[in-house]
Design a protein around this motif. Structure first.
Motif, mmCIF file in Angstrom:
data_model
loop_
_atom_site.group_PDB
_atom_site.id
_atom_site.type_symbol
_atom_site.label_atom_id
_atom_site.label_comp_id
_atom_site.label_asym_id
_atom_site.label_seq_id
_atom_site.Cartn_x
_atom_site.Cartn_y
_atom_site.Cartn_z
ATOM 1 N N ARG A 387 0.832 -1.203 0.000
ATOM 2 C CA ARG A 387 0.000 0.000 0.000
ATOM 3 C C ARG A 387 0.866 1.252 0.000
ATOM 4 N NH1 ARG A 387 -5.156 -0.206 -1.797
ATOM 5 N NH2 ARG A 387 -6.458 -1.621 -0.557
ATOM 6 N N LYS A 388 1.937 1.247 -0.744
ATOM 7 C CA LYS A 388 2.868 2.370 -0.681
ATOM 8 C C LYS A 388 2.328 3.626 -1.374
ATOM 9 C CE LYS A 388 5.641 1.107 -4.759
ATOM 10 N NZ LYS A 388 7.010 0.793 -5.236
ATOM 11 N N HIS A 389 1.336 3.467 -2.273
ATOM 12 C CA HIS A 389 0.845 4.621 -3.018
ATOM 13 C C HIS A 389 -0.360 5.248 -2.317
ATOM 14 C CE1 HIS A 389 3.159 2.602 -6.248
ATOM 15 N NE2 HIS A 389 3.401 3.852 -6.619
ATOM 16 N N LEU A 390 -0.300 6.557 -2.127
ATOM 17 C CA LEU A 390 -1.355 7.297 -1.449
ATOM 18 C C LEU A 390 -2.693 7.147 -2.163
ATOM 19 C CD1 LEU A 390 -2.266 9.299 0.734
ATOM 20 C CD2 LEU A 390 -1.501 11.167 -0.776
ATOM 21 N N GLU A 391 -2.690 7.118 -3.491
ATOM 22 C CA GLU A 391 -3.935 7.018 -4.245
ATOM 23 C C GLU A 391 -4.676 5.729 -3.902
ATOM 24 O OE1 GLU A 391 -5.585 7.055 -8.877
ATOM 25 O OE2 GLU A 391 -3.468 7.419 -8.448
ATOM 26 N N GLY A 392 -3.934 4.634 -3.769
ATOM 27 C CA GLY A 392 -4.564 3.370 -3.406
ATOM 28 C C GLY A 392 -5.179 3.422 -2.023
ATOM 29 N N ARG A 393 -4.495 4.067 -1.083
ATOM 30 C CA ARG A 393 -5.030 4.178 0.280
ATOM 31 C C ARG A 393 -6.273 5.058 0.298
ATOM 32 N NH1 ARG A 393 0.550 4.916 1.249
ATOM 33 N NH2 ARG A 393 0.294 7.050 2.011
ATOM 34 N N LYS A 394 -6.260 6.147 -0.459
ATOM 35 C CA LYS A 394 -7.432 7.014 -0.533
ATOM 36 C C LYS A 394 -8.626 6.279 -1.140
ATOM 37 C CE LYS A 394 -5.266 11.609 -0.796
ATOM 38 N NZ LYS A 394 -5.057 12.801 -1.667
#
Length: 586
Positions: A387-394
């Motif tokens: 989950r390193k990418h912020l877009e995926g977490r958002k």
């Protein structure tokens, strides 16, 4: 070799799935748009290609769609349908509903852009009245699905599929329908049973300033009626009939305004986590300790994938599980059709609901090994968990809130599962806080199986290859849950997706051998753990899915691999063991 002719026994006509698709909020002004649509597969979004027809709501990759083709990565799907709206001419709002489109879509009405939706598991609606000319709507939908080559939630769909990962599908894959309403209509509602089990709370989203009539019925008889100007009310019920899997009592609710009328329903029930007389944490239903004995349910069909081929297909899966003595289904990494939850509510089947997660990692076994060793890394390590990418977490947090909102009125859902086996897990404490803010009536299994952060309601473990064991001390703090186990496999020739591929955790040659193994698993390896606090079982799984042949029924739903009566007897014994273990000492 992959079978291309693996069909379920359900009939599919030119107007499929035409039952009212949203039983939790029903209106009379309903028109299904399921059926034949103009369809194209386009390399470029606005450059036309070969003109064809597709049967909506089946994805083009599936047999029943009439297309049955893999969609090249990065290509667009184009849908078009012209609809006459003369019957809705006197209404101020015309609502176009899509119950699921995978993955990102743009909707045009009469060649004007009306809406963009991102996220392949969730319903959305568009008021198309401002775009209508001459009582005609030309509906055009452009869809792009990048599967797991994106930051959208994909569930178990993968470009590189096989084993526990499934083929991708795209486009419209749940019903499409229209309804027409006057201004000040009821936009949404929230209906929640009281924790005192003496009625229900109702919250309406509407702009009306007029009186609202709320009528509550049980078995066709009106048991309460109120007229009010308030949009939030408590409806008391005298000695209400409680909901449970054995007695799935539902109250019908009719809500009327000056310009609108909707119907919904509610089951009066209470889910709790608390200690029994032996000091062990148990699940309680309506103030009584309750043994949760379920199946993992992926919700896939051989000829329609994530879409049910018919309404009866949903009913049959639920009834099969009930006949075998199971009392809940864990809906795994998928948001199901509204009608599936409705049937669970009315037939009496509890639901443990997963989030349709995704992850940037492929080597998930790493976390399984850590869990066996008792190592649970902190899920603030985003890169480690995929989950390193912020877009995926958002996107995950956006869709967590969508899940809670879309399924909030389902009576049978007793537990939310935000993360499974560390797939894209991150900040699970925050996810738990979000869920609790929205919903205080259900339990939470924050990290099913692996990477336990020591929070929420369950001590949740997945055990396939090692001996089944639980520390009794763990059951004194949280509910001990064997949230996945089993996975015993039996290949049934002519009823599997690939004749030369068998995926499962232990393979058997015939039904007799499978039944003997299941009997030993439940009675010798599991039953003794109940007295030590084990309160939840999730056997893998209800049906075969693609390469997985560890279902109790085949992928095409034509062959039941086990003796239903014997499985029921095994489950009855487990309930007896639990009742004895939780019996009050005198």
């Amino acid at each position: 070799m992959v079978r291309t002719d693996l069909y379920t026994p359900y009939d599919v006509n030119d107007f499929p799935l035409n039952e009212y698709p949203r039983p939790q909020l029903r209106r009379d002004s309903y028109r299904s748009l399921n059926g034949l649509w103009h369809f194209e597969i386009r390399k470029e979004k606005f450059i036309p290609s070969e003109k064809r027809e597709i049967l909506v709501p089946f994805s083009p990759e599936t047999n029943r769609s009439l297309i049955h083709e893999e969609i090249p990565q990065g290509y667009y799907l184009y849908y078009k349908k012209e609809v006459s709206l003369e019957e809705f001419a006197n209404k101020e709002h015309i609502l176009l509903h899509f119950l699921a489109v995978d993955q990102v879509c743009d909707v045009y009405i009469n060649q004007k852009h009306a809406y963009t939706h991102e996220g392949g598991f969730f319903a959305f609606e568009i008021d198309i009245a401002p775009y209508i000319k001459d009582n005609v709507a030309l509906i055009e939908v452009y869809v792009l699905d990048l599967t797991d080559d994106s930051f959208e939630l994909t569930g178990k769909q993968r470009i590189k599929h096989g084993g526990i990962w499934y083929k991708g599908q795209s486009g419209i894959y749940q019903p499409v329908f229209l309804e027409a309403v006057h201004k000040d209509y009821i936009k949404n509602l929230t209906i929640t049973p009281s924790s005192r089990l003496d009625g229900y709370h109702l919250k309406l989203e509407t702009d009306t300033k007029d009186r609202i009539t709320i009528e509550t019925y049980f078995n066709g008889k009106c048991v309460h009626r109120i007229e009010t100007l308030n949009h939030e009310v408590f409806i008391p019920l005298e000695a209400p009939k409680l909901w449970s899997p054995s007695e799935p009592n539902l109250y019908e609710v009719v809500i009327k305004t000056t310009t609108d009328e909707v119907k919904t329903y509610v089951g009066i029930r209470l889910f709790e986590r608390k200690k029994d007389d032996q000091g062990l944490m148990r699940f309680y239903l309506n103030h009584e300790p309750y043994f949760l004995n379920g199946l993992l349910d992926q919700g896939y069909y051989s000829d329609t994938y994530l879409t049910n081929p018919s309404d009866q297909a949903l009913i049959d899966d639920i009834l099969l599980a009930k006949r075998m003595g199971f009392n809940f289904l864990r809906k795994h990494i998928k948001i199901e059709a509204y009608r599936w939850y409705y049937h669970c509510d009315r037939l009496g089947m509890l639901v443990m609901q997963d989030m349709p997660n995704s992850t940037e990692r492929q080597d998930i076994i790493f976390f399984g090994i850590l869990a066996i060793l008792g190592i649970h890394p902190k899920d603030s390590r985003y890169k480690l968990f995929g989950r390193k990418h912020l877009e995926g977490r958002k996107n995950y947090l956006r869709d967590l809130n969508r899940t809670l909102n879309q399924l909030k009125n389902v009576t049978s859902i007793f537990t939310w599962v935000p993360f499974n086996e560390a797939w894209g897990q991150f900040d699970s404490k925050k996810a738990v806080e979000i869920i609790k803010r929205v919903d205080q009536t259900r339990l939470i299994d924050h990290a099913s199986g692996w990477s336990d952060q020591g929070i929420s309601d369950y001590y949740s473990r997945h055990i396939y290859f090692t001996p089944i064991w639980f520390r009794k001390s763990k059951a004194k703090k949280r509910i001990a849950s064997l949230s996945e186990f089993g996975g015993y496999s039996l290949k049934i020739n002519n009823h599997i997706y690939q004749e030369d591929v068998v995926f499962g955790y232990k393979v058997f040659k015939d039904k007799d051998a499978l039944m003997k193994a299941l009997e030993k698993l439940y009675l010798k390896k599991v039953a003794s753990k109940i007295k030590k606090g084990l309160s939840v079982l999730v056997y893998t799984q209800l049906s075969d899915v693609f390469d997985e042949v560890n279902g109790l029924i085949t992928f095409d739903r034509r062959v039941i691999k086990v003796d239903e009566e014997k499985i029921n007897e095994i489950n009855a014994h487990l309930y007896d063991v639990f009742m004895e273990a939780t019996r009050k000492k005198t």
